[in-house]
Design an enzyme around this catalytic site. Sequence first.
Site, short mmCIF file in Angstrom:
data_model
loop_
_atom_site.label_atom_id
_atom_site.label_comp_id
_atom_site.label_asym_id
_atom_site.label_seq_id
_atom_site.Cartn_x
_atom_site.Cartn_y
_atom_site.Cartn_z
N TYR A 263 0.86 -1.18 0.00
CA TYR A 263 0.00 0.00 0.00
C TYR A 263 0.89 1.23 0.00
O TYR A 263 1.82 1.33 0.80
CB TYR A 263 -0.88 -0.01 1.26
CG TYR A 263 -1.81 1.18 1.39
CD1 TYR A 263 -2.91 1.33 0.56
CD2 TYR A 263 -1.58 2.15 2.38
CE1 TYR A 263 -3.76 2.42 0.70
CE2 TYR A 263 -2.43 3.24 2.52
CZ TYR A 263 -3.52 3.36 1.67
OH TYR A 263 -4.36 4.44 1.80
N ASP B 39 9.36 2.82 -0.43
CA ASP B 39 8.33 3.48 0.37
C ASP B 39 8.64 3.15 1.83
O ASP B 39 8.33 2.06 2.31
CB ASP B 39 6.95 2.97 -0.05
CG ASP B 39 5.84 3.56 0.81
OD1 ASP B 39 6.16 4.17 1.85
OD2 ASP B 39 4.66 3.38 0.44
N LYS C 252 4.44 9.06 8.78
CA LYS C 252 4.30 8.55 10.15
C LYS C 252 5.35 9.11 11.12
O LYS C 252 5.21 10.22 11.59
CB LYS C 252 4.30 7.01 10.14
CG LYS C 252 3.18 6.46 9.20
CD LYS C 252 2.88 5.02 9.41
CE LYS C 252 2.00 4.42 8.32
NZ LYS C 252 0.61 4.80 8.36
C1 PLP Z 1 3.84 2.05 3.33
C2 PLP Z 1 2.84 3.16 3.27
N1 PLP Z 1 2.91 4.06 2.29
C3 PLP Z 1 2.04 5.09 2.19
C4 PLP Z 1 1.05 5.25 3.12
C5 PLP Z 1 0.10 6.40 3.02
O1 PLP Z 1 0.34 7.30 4.05
P1 PLP Z 1 -0.81 8.34 4.54
O2 PLP Z 1 -1.85 7.50 5.22
O3 PLP Z 1 -0.07 9.26 5.47
O4 PLP Z 1 -1.32 9.03 3.34
C6 PLP Z 1 0.92 4.33 4.16
C7 PLP Z 1 -0.15 4.46 5.15
O5 PLP Z 1 -0.39 3.63 5.97
C8 PLP Z 1 1.84 3.26 4.25
O6 PLP Z 1 1.78 2.36 5.21
#
Ligand code: PLP
Length: 340
Positions: free
Chosen positions: A57, A152, A180
């Site tokens: 994700y 990511d 985060k």
């Molecule tokens: C690995 C990863 N990338 C991107 C995101 C997206 O982040 P946000 O919820 O701050 O938009 C998340 C959210 O949980 C994530 O776990």
Amino acid sequence: MLRQKLETEIAKFIVENVPNIDQIRMVSSGTEACMSAVRLARGFTGRDKIVKFEGCYHGHSDSFLIKAGSGAATFGNPNSPGVTAGTAKDTLLARYNDFEQVEDLFRHNQGEIAAVIIEPVAGNMGCVLPENEFLQKLRKICDENGALLIFDEVMTGFRLAFGGAQELYNVKADLVTYGKVIGGGLPVGAFAGRNEIMDHLAPKGGVYQAGTLSGNPLAMRAGLKTLQLIKNDPEFFNRLAKTTETLDFEIGKILNEKGIAHKINRKGSMMSVFFHINRVSNFDEAQEANHSLFNNFFHQLLQNGVYLPPSGYETYFISDAIKDKEIDMTLEAVRKFEYS
Ligand SMILES: Cc1ncc(COP(=O)(O)O)c(C=O)c1O
């Protein structure tokens, strides 16, 4: 002025302490960071397609909602309505840890792939670790094909190590995204990379990106303070890993005593318990785990005061606030778990 000062301060601190990045651009969420990193990779390479992995994700921008993990998997809509066929066709999918599939995609889309984006330790199909030098192989195939490798690190950044998975696995990504931890609890995301790539961003370059609340002083202050606290505590990551290891071993022992087949995946302070399966290395296997048993486990633990992430497709992030008392309480709740 304050905004610019704090933004510069946190950027400087990160660039000095994280391997392999020259510049970092602050945004307001992990979604924005990943979306912007992909746009930059496309602008830089002049190519359209990206490779993403099933069960990963990267936020809720259109390109990523194809076999996505996290809530999208939990609620059964990993391919979201509203994503156009045109967008979906530029997102190529591969199985996590399946390098042959990645090779096939590069073979069949020669000169068209802008980037491979991956959660270097996946957290959104439950915790799934890269195996058999998977990350190193991705680095090599991207180099051979002129594609960018995007880590990511929205989950893994400043969590697995200060320098995230890049540091832990000693693999250099071309672009890295954060979220985060970097905001210390306030809404922040960021993406970073070498000058050669980042210089393509507006206003210096042509790839547009901007945001009203990017680099807002509250979030910059909270983020900087958090990162300084982590950095100045040499035992921080060891302590987190030790707590997580204890939970892994002890929960495993209790489940074994109860005769409940399971697999616990763990790296650093990330872990997940999968039921009725003995190996989870990709999204298919994560889906094969017994999720209704997980739901039962979740609710029984909650009744006993332990609040796990509410889905078998989530990772447990073990916090430094968890000490012996909280570990004992957690294990006591697992002991009370009634399985029928
Ligand atoms: C690995 C990863 N990338 C991107 C995101 C997206 O982040 P946000 O919820 O701050 O938009 C998340 C959210 O949980 C994530 O776990």
